[in-house]
Design a protein around this motif. Structure first.
Motif, PDB file in Angstrom:
ATOM      1  N   ASP A 224       0.832  -1.209   0.000  1.00  0.00           N
ATOM      2  CA  ASP A 224       0.000   0.000   0.000  1.00  0.00           C
ATOM      3  C   ASP A 224       0.865   1.257   0.000  1.00  0.00           C
ATOM      4  O   ASP A 224       0.564   2.245  -0.692  1.00  0.00           O
ATOM      5  N   HIS A 225       1.938   1.241   0.790  1.00  0.00           N
ATOM      6  CA  HIS A 225       2.814   2.415   0.863  1.00  0.00           C
ATOM      7  C   HIS A 225       3.379   2.775  -0.515  1.00  0.00           C
ATOM      8  O   HIS A 225       3.628   3.957  -0.802  1.00  0.00           O
ATOM      9  N   LEU A 226       3.597   1.786  -1.354  1.00  0.00           N
ATOM     10  CA  LEU A 226       4.163   2.056  -2.675  1.00  0.00           C
ATOM     11  C   LEU A 226       3.168   2.754  -3.591  1.00  0.00           C
ATOM     12  O   LEU A 226       3.546   3.293  -4.623  1.00  0.00           O
ATOM     13  N   ASP A 227       1.893   2.728  -3.194  1.00  0.00           N
ATOM     14  CA  ASP A 227       0.849   3.437  -3.944  1.00  0.00           C
ATOM     15  C   ASP A 227       0.344   4.657  -3.197  1.00  0.00           C
ATOM     16  O   ASP A 227      -0.697   5.230  -3.551  1.00  0.00           O
ATOM     17  N   GLY A 228       1.045   5.051  -2.156  1.00  0.00           N
ATOM     18  CA  GLY A 228       0.672   6.255  -1.419  1.00  0.00           C
ATOM     19  C   GLY A 228      -0.506   6.074  -0.493  1.00  0.00           C
ATOM     20  O   GLY A 228      -1.208   7.050  -0.183  1.00  0.00           O
ATOM     21  N   VAL A 229      -0.739   4.849  -0.024  1.00  0.00           N
ATOM     22  CA  VAL A 229      -1.913   4.548   0.799  1.00  0.00           C
ATOM     23  C   VAL A 229      -1.483   4.199   2.224  1.00  0.00           C
ATOM     24  O   VAL A 229      -0.584   3.370   2.429  1.00  0.00           O
ATOM     25  N   PHE A 230      -2.125   4.837   3.217  1.00  0.00           N
ATOM     26  CA  PHE A 230      -1.942   4.500   4.627  1.00  0.00           C
ATOM     27  C   PHE A 230      -3.035   3.539   5.068  1.00  0.00           C
ATOM     28  O   PHE A 230      -4.126   3.522   4.517  1.00  0.00           O
ATOM     29  N   PHE A 231      -2.759   2.795   6.135  1.00  0.00           N
ATOM     30  CA  PHE A 231      -3.795   1.886   6.630  1.00  0.00           C
ATOM     31  C   PHE A 231      -5.021   2.647   7.121  1.00  0.00           C
ATOM     32  O   PHE A 231      -6.146   2.152   7.047  1.00  0.00           O
ATOM     33  N   LEU A 232      -4.839   3.882   7.595  1.00  0.00           N
ATOM     34  CA  LEU A 232      -5.986   4.683   8.021  1.00  0.00           C
ATOM     35  C   LEU A 232      -6.932   4.979   6.865  1.00  0.00           C
ATOM     36  O   LEU A 232      -8.134   5.167   7.073  1.00  0.00           O
ATOM     37  N   ASP A 233      -6.398   5.024   5.648  1.00  0.00           N
ATOM     38  CA  ASP A 233      -7.246   5.287   4.478  1.00  0.00           C
ATOM     39  C   ASP A 233      -8.252   4.166   4.246  1.00  0.00           C
ATOM     40  O   ASP A 233      -9.254   4.362   3.551  1.00  0.00           O
ATOM     41  N   ARG A 234      -7.980   3.005   4.782  1.00  0.00           N
ATOM     42  CA  ARG A 234      -8.849   1.847   4.592  1.00  0.00           C
ATOM     43  C   ARG A 234      -9.872   1.700   5.724  1.00  0.00           C
ATOM     44  O   ARG A 234     -10.569   0.694   5.804  1.00  0.00           O
ATOM     45  N   LEU A 235      -9.933   2.697   6.571  1.00  0.00           N
ATOM     46  CA  LEU A 235     -10.898   2.730   7.654  1.00  0.00           C
ATOM     47  C   LEU A 235     -11.865   3.900   7.451  1.00  0.00           C
ATOM     48  O   LEU A 235     -11.582   4.811   6.666  1.00  0.00           O
ATOM     49  N   PRO A 236     -13.007   3.894   8.128  1.00  0.00           N
ATOM     50  CA  PRO A 236     -13.949   5.011   7.982  1.00  0.00           C
ATOM     51  C   PRO A 236     -13.280   6.353   8.298  1.00  0.00           C
ATOM     52  O   PRO A 236     -12.403   6.423   9.162  1.00  0.00           O
ATOM     53  N   PRO A 237     -13.675   7.434   7.621  1.00  0.00           N
ATOM     54  CA  PRO A 237     -13.045   8.751   7.821  1.00  0.00           C
ATOM     55  C   PRO A 237     -13.054   9.222   9.265  1.00  0.00           C
ATOM     56  O   PRO A 237     -12.137   9.941   9.689  1.00  0.00           O
ATOM     57  N   GLU A 238     -14.065   8.815  10.026  1.00  0.00           N
ATOM     58  CA  GLU A 238     -14.117   9.288  11.411  1.00  0.00           C
ATOM     59  C   GLU A 238     -12.965   8.751  12.249  1.00  0.00           C
ATOM     60  O   GLU A 238     -12.611   9.346  13.270  1.00  0.00           O
ATOM     61  N   VAL A 239     -12.360   7.627  11.823  1.00  0.00           N
ATOM     62  CA  VAL A 239     -11.205   7.117  12.559  1.00  0.00           C
ATOM     63  C   VAL A 239     -10.035   8.089  12.430  1.00  0.00           C
ATOM     64  O   VAL A 239      -9.373   8.434  13.413  1.00  0.00           O
ATOM     65  N   THR A 240      -9.782   8.540  11.211  1.00  0.00           N
ATOM     66  CA  THR A 240      -8.729   9.539  11.003  1.00  0.00           C
ATOM     67  C   THR A 240      -9.038  10.811  11.774  1.00  0.00           C
ATOM     68  O   THR A 240      -8.149  11.425  12.388  1.00  0.00           O
TER      69      THR A 240
END
Length: 220
Positions: free
Chosen positions: A169-185
């Motif tokens: 995921d990091h190689l595509d610019g994605v954090f694990f938080l991105d895969r959770l609902p926005p309210e988590v971030t």
């Protein structure tokens, strides 16, 4: 009496808010070509991988992608550790390694349609934040190139499969938080804003060094 050994060089880990962590990393075309992490001497990919592993050990992680040290290249390192450490002992992480992995241009494909979201994830670029709920394939196949330029294929299950998916995921610019609902971030807004501030300060330091033609001081 022998001379004390110097600690190995480690890279600074880029934090949430650093633009390099949001870019899609570039494919590695030539494994023999040197690579350069910002304000460090150019090295072979093997040397970069070794330093990434040392960086990961010091941060007590299980995986580290090249963008996390500022290198926009499709490459990550990861390890499997022994899980039978006796209570009360604190062996160095390197001594607990069962197997280490260096993957160039990895392509991760699910082997199992079932997904698991019960495992807590964290990230060295988002220190101190851990969350369950990230859905990951339970088994994956990874096609990649090794440091000698040879194509390789590996299958992994359970936690190791999750590690590979997280690093890819990091190689595509994605954090694990991105895969959770926005309210988590949003729940971590204060912490993430602080990391963004630290990232801006670090990038200013890099720019100052660039203009001065200097290097980051190595950790001795």
């Amino acid at each position: 009496m022998s001379e004390p050994r110097s600690a190995p060089l480690v890279y600074p880990i880029r934090l949430y808010g650093d633009p390099v962590l949001r870019r899609k990393a570039r494919a590695i075309q030539d494994v023999s070509a040197p690579a350069q992490v910002a304000h460090h001497p150019a090295q072979s990919l093997r040397q970069v991988a070794d330093t990434m592993l040392e960086t990961m050990f010091e941060a007590r992680g299980v995986g580290l992608a090249a963008p996390q040290v500022g290198l926009s290249a499709r490459m990550f390192v990861a390890v499997e550790y022994e899980d039978d450490e006796e209570e009360g002992t604190e062996r160095p992480l390197r001594s607990r390694v069962l197997r280490s992995y260096v993957m160039l241009n990895p392509q991760v494909r699910p082997l199992d349609k079932r997904k698991d979201d019960s495992v807590q994830e964290g990230c060295l670029s988002i220190p101190g934040i851990y969350e369950e709920g990230v859905k990951r394939a339970r088994a994956v196949r990874v096609d990649y190139t090794d440091l000698d330029g040879h194509p390789q294929t590996l299958e992994a299950e359970d936690y190791l499969a999750r590690v590979f998916q997280h690093e890819a995921d990091h190689l595509d610019g994605v954090f694990f938080l991105d895969r959770l609902p926005p309210e988590v971030t949003e729940d971590y807004r204060k912490e993430l804003l602080n990391m963004q501030r630290q990232s801006r300060e670090y990038l200013k330091e890099l720019e100052t060094l660039r203009r001065a033609g200097g290097h980051l001081q190595e950790k001795l």
